[in-house]
Design a protein around this motif. Sequence first.
Motif, PDB file in Angstrom:
ATOM      1  N   GLU A   1       0.839  -1.197   0.000  1.00  0.00           N
ATOM      2  CA  GLU A   1       0.000   0.000   0.000  1.00  0.00           C
ATOM      3  C   GLU A   1       0.874   1.247   0.000  1.00  0.00           C
ATOM      4  OE1 GLU A   1      -3.663   0.397  -0.041  1.00  0.00           O
ATOM      5  OE2 GLU A   1      -3.015  -1.449  -1.049  1.00  0.00           O
TER       6      GLU A   1
ATOM      7  N   LYS B   1       2.458   1.845  -3.452  1.00  0.00           N
ATOM      8  CA  LYS B   1       1.512   2.487  -4.379  1.00  0.00           C
ATOM      9  C   LYS B   1       1.381   3.978  -4.090  1.00  0.00           C
ATOM     10  CE  LYS B   1      -1.761  -0.744  -3.771  1.00  0.00           C
ATOM     11  NZ  LYS B   1      -3.040  -1.481  -3.939  1.00  0.00           N
TER      12      LYS B   1
ATOM     13  N   LYS C   1      -1.471   3.204  -8.888  1.00  0.00           N
ATOM     14  CA  LYS C   1      -2.454   2.276  -8.344  1.00  0.00           C
ATOM     15  C   LYS C   1      -2.068   0.822  -8.611  1.00  0.00           C
ATOM     16  CE  LYS C   1      -6.403   5.434  -8.752  1.00  0.00           C
ATOM     17  NZ  LYS C   1      -7.755   5.638  -9.365  1.00  0.00           N
ATOM     18  N   ASP C   2      -1.265   0.615  -9.649  1.00  0.00           N
ATOM     19  CA  ASP C   2      -0.884  -0.751 -10.027  1.00  0.00           C
ATOM     20  C   ASP C   2       0.560  -0.748 -10.521  1.00  0.00           C
ATOM     21  OD1 ASP C   2      -0.823  -3.392 -10.732  1.00  0.00           O
ATOM     22  OD2 ASP C   2      -2.475  -3.306 -12.164  1.00  0.00           O
TER      23      ASP C   2
ATOM     24  N   LYS D   1      -8.236 -10.820  -7.354  1.00  0.00           N
ATOM     25  CA  LYS D   1      -8.214  -9.783  -6.327  1.00  0.00           C
ATOM     26  C   LYS D   1      -9.096  -8.609  -6.764  1.00  0.00           C
ATOM     27  CE  LYS D   1      -5.185 -12.404  -4.410  1.00  0.00           C
ATOM     28  NZ  LYS D   1      -5.147 -13.395  -5.504  1.00  0.00           N
ATOM     29  N   SER D   2      -9.591  -7.873  -5.769  1.00  0.00           N
ATOM     30  CA  SER D   2     -10.432  -6.711  -6.067  1.00  0.00           C
ATOM     31  C   SER D   2      -9.618  -5.444  -6.267  1.00  0.00           C
ATOM     32  CB  SER D   2     -11.452  -6.494  -4.943  1.00  0.00           C
ATOM     33  OG  SER D   2     -12.390  -7.548  -4.925  1.00  0.00           O
ATOM     34  N   GLN D   3      -8.364  -5.446  -5.795  1.00  0.00           N
ATOM     35  CA  GLN D   3      -7.465  -4.310  -5.987  1.00  0.00           C
ATOM     36  C   GLN D   3      -6.085  -4.837  -6.344  1.00  0.00           C
ATOM     37  OE1 GLN D   3      -7.398  -1.459  -2.741  1.00  0.00           O
ATOM     38  NE2 GLN D   3      -9.539  -1.861  -2.244  1.00  0.00           N
ATOM     39  N   PRO D   4      -5.294  -4.050  -7.086  1.00  0.00           N
ATOM     40  CA  PRO D   4      -3.943  -4.498  -7.431  1.00  0.00           C
ATOM     41  C   PRO D   4      -3.063  -4.637  -6.198  1.00  0.00           C
ATOM     42  CG  PRO D   4      -4.642  -2.683  -8.852  1.00  0.00           C
ATOM     43  CD  PRO D   4      -5.635  -2.765  -7.731  1.00  0.00           C
TER      44      PRO D   4
ATOM     45  N   ILE E   1      -6.017  -9.309 -11.234  1.00  0.00           N
ATOM     46  CA  ILE E   1      -7.278  -8.638 -11.015  1.00  0.00           C
ATOM     47  C   ILE E   1      -8.171  -8.929 -12.218  1.00  0.00           C
ATOM     48  CG2 ILE E   1      -6.309  -6.843  -9.538  1.00  0.00           C
ATOM     49  CD1 ILE E   1      -6.263  -4.960 -11.924  1.00  0.00           C
TER      50      ILE E   1
ATOM     51  N   GLU F   1     -14.597 -11.435  -8.147  1.00  0.00           N
ATOM     52  CA  GLU F   1     -13.639 -10.750  -7.285  1.00  0.00           C
ATOM     53  C   GLU F   1     -13.831 -11.234  -5.853  1.00  0.00           C
ATOM     54  OE1 GLU F   1     -13.804  -6.544  -7.684  1.00  0.00           O
ATOM     55  OE2 GLU F   1     -13.697  -6.588  -9.873  1.00  0.00           O
TER      56      GLU F   1
ATOM     57  N   PRO G   1      -8.269  -6.558  -0.655  1.00  0.00           N
ATOM     58  CA  PRO G   1      -7.141  -5.861  -1.259  1.00  0.00           C
ATOM     59  C   PRO G   1      -5.814  -6.552  -0.979  1.00  0.00           C
ATOM     60  CG  PRO G   1      -7.656  -4.826   0.817  1.00  0.00           C
ATOM     61  CD  PRO G   1      -8.634  -5.972   0.651  1.00  0.00           C
TER      62      PRO G   1
END
Length: 246
Positions: free
Chosen positions: A58, A61, A67-68, A181-184, A190, A207, A211
């Motif tokens: 986190e 990022k 974000k990814d 996954k729902s987030q990178p 994803i 998903e 996270p």
Amino acid sequence: MSIQSECVVCTMRQAQDVCDFVGADESNRQSLLKRVMQILIQGIESSSEESVGFHVHEELKRITNSKDPYKAAKEQSIQSALRLFPGLMDLVSRSDNPLGTAVQLSIAGNVIDFGPSSVHNTEAAIDEVLKANMTHFDFGALEEEINKSRTVLILGDNAGETVFDRVLISRLNREVFYAVKSQPILNDAIREDAVDSGLDVVATIVENGSPRSGTYLPWCSQQFIDLYHSADMVISKGHLISNQPQ
């Protein structure tokens, strides 16, 4: 269990990789590495590997304003795997045991993981797995479970691996749900990665609502947990964690 010493080294190497992936300058690189070291020092005796890893990525990022951060690396691994895809499908179709070969290829696909390593030889890994004498390859038990199941939930792992999982799914002849996954985070797949791999053609992409890396059930959505418990069979390609969140 607290984070292990080898995980500390691996996490620092991952931070270096992220700097390379996003083209960070020296100032940002030093700021990022310093912050990662602070998180590791704070968590080395009191937090789990999964908890520390989540907070590290986190922070990666945030500092890189991406974000990814692994997006380009994931796209490259998917495209590399897709170039092999027709040959993999042909290999399975010509096999004396198509499903067994598809399972082996799905195992081989796990090599494309920028978490533990950023250097790979995919073709060599495929050849090694196919020729290996797998002492613990309990294919008979796996096939028996598949034959008893109507629905199969596959817990996806890294992005490039999804192409190899597509080969396996094409041989299951079952209703398959593929969890991403729902987030990178890291190079975990994803929804976008799964679609780019063509998985939407052979499975229903879902998903997991979390996270975090792996499948961390306490952080997953209730909808996913309901699917997890209702599926006749669950195939976990990545870490499955059920302990309480920290």
